[in-house]
Every structure is written in C-alpha cells, then in structure tokens.
Design an enzyme around this catalytic site. Structure first.
Site, PDB file in Angstrom:
ATOM      1  N   CYS A 380     -11.134  -1.408  -3.204  1.00  0.00           N
ATOM      2  CA  CYS A 380     -12.247  -1.019  -4.062  1.00  0.00           C
ATOM      3  C   CYS A 380     -13.213  -0.101  -3.316  1.00  0.00           C
ATOM      4  O   CYS A 380     -12.907   1.069  -3.109  1.00  0.00           O
ATOM      5  CB  CYS A 380     -12.921  -2.273  -4.627  1.00  0.00           C
ATOM      6  SG  CYS A 380     -13.735  -1.954  -6.195  1.00  0.00           S
ATOM      7  N   HIS A 514      -8.731  -5.454  -6.919  1.00  0.00           N
ATOM      8  CA  HIS A 514      -8.828  -6.521  -5.911  1.00  0.00           C
ATOM      9  C   HIS A 514      -7.539  -7.349  -5.882  1.00  0.00           C
ATOM     10  O   HIS A 514      -7.472  -8.405  -6.519  1.00  0.00           O
ATOM     11  CB  HIS A 514     -10.024  -7.423  -6.215  1.00  0.00           C
ATOM     12  CG  HIS A 514     -11.325  -6.754  -5.978  1.00  0.00           C
ATOM     13  ND1 HIS A 514     -11.935  -6.725  -4.738  1.00  0.00           N
ATOM     14  CD2 HIS A 514     -12.130  -6.053  -6.797  1.00  0.00           C
ATOM     15  CE1 HIS A 514     -13.071  -6.045  -4.816  1.00  0.00           C
ATOM     16  NE2 HIS A 514     -13.215  -5.625  -6.061  1.00  0.00           N
ATOM     17  N   GLU A 516      -6.450  -9.208  -3.662  1.00  0.00           N
ATOM     18  CA  GLU A 516      -6.609 -10.503  -3.000  1.00  0.00           C
ATOM     19  C   GLU A 516      -6.804 -11.639  -4.001  1.00  0.00           C
ATOM     20  O   GLU A 516      -6.515 -12.795  -3.707  1.00  0.00           O
ATOM     21  CB  GLU A 516      -7.778 -10.451  -1.994  1.00  0.00           C
ATOM     22  CG  GLU A 516      -9.188 -10.382  -2.579  1.00  0.00           C
ATOM     23  CD  GLU A 516      -9.667  -8.969  -2.905  1.00  0.00           C
ATOM     24  OE1 GLU A 516      -8.813  -8.084  -3.110  1.00  0.00           O
ATOM     25  OE2 GLU A 516     -10.892  -8.753  -2.961  1.00  0.00           O
TER      26      GLU A 516
END
Ligand code: GLN
Length: 542
Positions: A380, A514, A516
């Site tokens: 990001c 994102h 993750e």
C-alpha cells in the site's frame, strides 16, 4: 442448534482473550464443528477505522469492507473463516443504530433507555448469529469492572438466561500475577474479578488462568473453591513461545473437553490437531534464517503491524526458515545513509502507512532495495513510496510526490476521487468524512500475463483487501514502464494500478492492497511465501 460461548476478561487488559477465543475456535473446528467468532467492543468509536494504530493496534479489514478490531484477524488466522462486518460491533455502533431508530420514530413514544433498548440491540447483534454455526464464540472487549462494558455484560447475562445452560456458556480469562518478593503466584485478583462478574449476574463455568509460570495444583483448587467453579474447569493458560501453540496447550489442559462437558455433549470426537502440530514443529525447528527489515512507523507498538508480522511468520513456515524481523523507524533514513542498517538484510518491507512523517525515509529504503537488488515488498503506502522513488530517480520527475502530503508538481500518487465497486460508482472529495470512506475491502485485480506476480499467484485474476484513499496516477504508467517498473496488476476496468514490479530486479513488488490480511499459518499468502523465498536466495549470495 447453535451454542453460544461468551468470553470475558478480568484483572488487566491485553490478556490474549482474542487469541484464546481464536484458539478455542480452532479446537472446536478440529473436533468437526463449524464455528463463528465475533467481538463486542465497548468503546464509543463506531469502528476502529479512525483510531490511531499506535493506541489501538492494527485495523483489520474484512472482504466486505469493514474496518474492525485486530482480534478478528486472529479469528480468521486460526479458523480460516473470512471475517465479516457483522462479526464486530462497538458501543458507538449500537448507540448509532438505536438513535437512528429513535429519530425515525420507530419506538412509538417510548423512553429510550440502556435497558432494554441498548441491551436489546446488543442481543440482536448476537442473536443474528443463531443458526449459522454449531458454536458462536463471542468475545467481550475490555475488562470486567469497566463502566463501558456494563451494558454488554447485562446483555449477555440476559441472553444466557434466555438460552439456558445447554446453549450458553461463560468463560472468564484472568491473570495470576507472580509476586517476586513473595515468590508466589497470586489468586486474589482473580477472586475479585470473578466476584465482579457475579455481581453482574454472570457465573463463569470455566476459568482460563493466564500465568507466566506453572501453577500449583493447590492454587488451582483454591481458585475453584473461592470462585465456585469445578476444579477441572480452572484451566492454566501459560505463556508459550509461539501463538500457534495455544490450541495445543489449551487442549492438553482440557479446555475443549471441559467445554463439551459444560454443554453436556458426550459423543464428541477427539480433535485432530495434526495441522497445528506441523505448524509448531516448523516454527520451532527451522532449517535456516532470513533477516527482514520492516521500515515503518509506530514500530514501537508491535500490534500496529499484527497481521503483517504474522504473515511474515507464515512465509517462514512455508520456507521452513525463521524470519528475524528488524523494525526500523523510517525517519532514521532521513538523516542516515540506509546502507548502515540495511546492509546484511535479506529483504526489505515497507508496510502500509498514513501521513508525511517518515515518508522520505521509506523512499530511501525503496531506493536502496532497487539499487542493491535486495528483495523489496511494498504494501500500500510502501508501493506508493516505491513508485515515487522510481519517478524521481529513473523517470526524471524530480518533484514527484503524493498529494497526501499537500499539493505537488508531479502528483505520481493522488487522491482517488472515483472508482467502481461491482456495478456501483463510489465518489469521494477531499473534504469528506474520514471514517469509513476509504476504498475498503475486497476488490478484484487482473494480472499481466508473464509477470512475476501472475507466476506467484498461479492465476491472472485475484481478489485482495484494500484500505487506502490515494492511488498511483495512471498517467505516469508509460514513463515508468519505459524504465522497467511494470504495472503488472490493474483493476479490471484498467483504471487503478494495483501492482507494480521491476523487470530487472530479483524481487521488487509493490501492491496497493494488504495481502497480509488473508495469510494463515496453514495457508501462507503466496506473496509472503515468495518474498521469504527470495530473501532466502539473497541470504545465500551474501
Ligand atoms: N495513506 C495511503 C493511502 O491512503 C496508504 C494507505 C495504506 O497504506 N493503507 O492511500
């Protein structure tokens, strides 16, 4: 029939209630049940989206675009079930709903009160989960005794009464502090906290006792006696080296058996914990090590990058290596040459972020990674900074920057004013509300054939979760691609850059989303697996 398990916390905050709930969810799943986890947060914010991650930790974003508490990340990582907006509510949201109804006149002249109107709204939130899973685990944020959590306790008390003992269970997580001067683990705070819970009309049937050392049988017996709880339901929950061991240790202490016992379930099979045993084995006995630098902000609060840390661990699990994370405050690189701290590092990650502070340091980190051919993962904000770096150093836009930091001559990163979600157009101005107005949640992206990311994902169509207000300006695409920075992932309409990568670098990838948030220990995210693999290769070169 859905059964409900309520998890409260006592004595202090940060007891790992969220983790404990997630681990219990995993254990019930391992016994073959379906589970759903949800959380009630007592603060007044409508959601944590506007809170500083420095105070509250990471904001966890769901596929359906909710900004939620980081505990939902634990739930998803441990159970694999994607979290949704309706898994998390707050005092702010509950009151907002009730007040909106009051304004509409829906209460037909009634005086609106905490009991029953607020408590009914909380019960509706919980009841809404009925029928969707074998077990609903509902965590109550905060600590018993806080003024803010009283309406939640009252609501779950009522809910428990309505359901009866066969369908509702209260588990209380508490702390047994060790007092060095006395050389003893103390039970008194636990007794007081259970008393406090009882005065709210809630009788816990299981106690999970957090402690940093083994607890004597006598102490456990004492707690059982004073707290009016069966002895085998006072369960030690000791600190463990990795969070993924928690399901195993809870099982060894009998937690899931006792839950079955409380509900009178006698035909439940023993859990299959092979998955967790494998994960723990890989974490405890890695075959190598890589050093990753996370160049960010708020790095003194680990919780602000919770999912990121976990996803890196998952990348390590996939490659059977230990991931050593060096947190570096990016502002340092505004004064110091990055080489002093980044030489000897096998991979550099610049995570998501907001605001100008430290941005130039992140740009320096991206530059170091590009020039020295060290694997770089920009997430990001980390992608945006890498693009600014390329525009300045390679494409000749000396004053390239992001309009997030104010007006600039070469707005390589600018405010996103419109985009499409499904068939709908979303519009934003620069003067709108801050809360809940970013481009949030899952959006699809189309990957360029033959690109590194297409190879990593093994697909050309992906969906990932977003949380951003700014975007890389498509007008700079040609100039940047000419210098080797390829726009290898785009929104399906071709308007928003989603992924960039260098075609002349071993591993340099920036993503606007994102990844993750979707990584799990038993299903590591392909980008993290690949990044750690690249770091491992790099470590063999130095
Ligand atoms: N501040 C940037 C934006 O809003 C990046 C956000 C992020 O890293 N999540 O676009």
């Amino acid at each position: 029939m859905t059964r409900f398990i309520f998890i409260t916390g006592g004595v202090v905050s940060s007891l790992g209630k969220g983790l404990g709930s997630a681990a219990l969810g995993a254990l019930l799943q391992a016994r073959g049940y379906s589970v759903r986890l949800c959380k009630l947060d007592p603060y007044l914010n409508v959601d944590p989206g506007t809170m500083s991650p420095f105070q509250h930790g990471e904001v966890y974003v769901t596929d359906d675009g909710a900004e939620t508490d980081l505990d939902l990340g634990h739930y998803e990582r441990f159970t694999g079930r994607p979290a949704v907006q309706s898994d998390n509510t707050t005092t702010g949201r509950i009151y907002t709903n009730v007040l909106a109804r009051e304004r509409r006149g829906d209460y037909l002249g009634a005086t609106i009160q905490v009991i029953p109107h607020i408590t009914d709204e909380i019960k509706d939130f919980i009841r809404d989960k009925d029928g969707t899973a074998d077990f609903v685990l509902c965590e109550i944020g905060g600590t018993v005794g806080d003024i803010e959590s009283l309406p939640f306790l009252e609501a779950i008390r009522q809910f428990g009464n309505e359901m009866g003992r066969e369908r509702a269970l209260f588990i209380h997580v508490t702390l047994l502090p060790y007092i060095p001067a006395a050389g003893e683990v103390k039970t008194k705070p636990t007794q007081h906290s259970v008393k406090e819970l009882m005065s709210a009309g809630i009788r816990p049937r299981i106690l999970l006792c957090r402690s940093d050392r083994a607890i004597d049988k006598d102490e456990l017996r004492k707690i059982a006696l004073f707290c009016n709880i069966d002895e085998d339901k006072v369960i030690p929950a000791l600190d463990v080296p990795t969070i993924y061991e928690v399901p195993l240790t809870y099982h060894a202490e009998g937690l899931d058996d006792q839950v079955m016992d409380c509900f009178g379930i006698t035909d439940s099979k023993k859990p299959d914990l092979q998955v967790w045993e494998n994960i723990v084995h890989r974490i405890k006995e890695p075959e190598g090590k890589v050093k990753i630098a996370v160049v960010g902000k708020y790095t003194n609060l680990n919780d602000s990058y919770k999912s990121l840390n976990e996803a890196l661990v998952h990348g390590g699990i996939a490659n059977n290596v230990k991931v050593d994370i060096n947190y570096i405050e990016s502002t340092i690189f505004e004064e110091e040459n990055p080489a002093s701290r980044l030489e000897g590092i096998n991979g550099i990650l610049v995570p998501g972020g907001f605001g100008e502070r430290g941005a130039e340091g992140k740009i320096q980190a991206a530059r170091f990674a590009r020039e020295r051919k060290v694997p770089y993962f920009g997430i990001c904000f980390g992608m945006q900074m890498a693009v600014i770096e390329a525009a300045r150093s390679l494409a000749g836009y000396d004053r390239a920057n992001s309009t997030e930091f104010g007006p600039c001559d070469n707005a390589v990163v600018g405010l996103m004013t419109e985009w499409t979600r499904g068939n709908e157009k979303e519009m934003r101005g620069s003067d709108g509300d801050m809360g809940g107005t970013m481009r949030l949640g899952a959006y699809p992206a189309a990957l360029k054939k033959g690109s590194k990311v297409a190879e990593i994902y093994g697909s050309s169509d992906i969906s990932e979760r977003h949380r951003h207000r700014y975007e890389v300006n498509i007008n700079f695409k040609d100039a940047l691609e000419e210098k080797g920075l390829i726009f290898s992932g785009m929104s399906p309409d071709g308007k928003l850059p989603e992924i960039v990568e260098y075609n002349n670098h071993p591993w340099f990838i920036g993503v606007q989303f994102h990844p993750e948030l979707k990584s799990k220990p038993f299903d590591p995210h392909p980008l993290f697996t690949s990044f750690i693999h690249a770091a491992l290769e790099q470590s063999r070169l130095v």
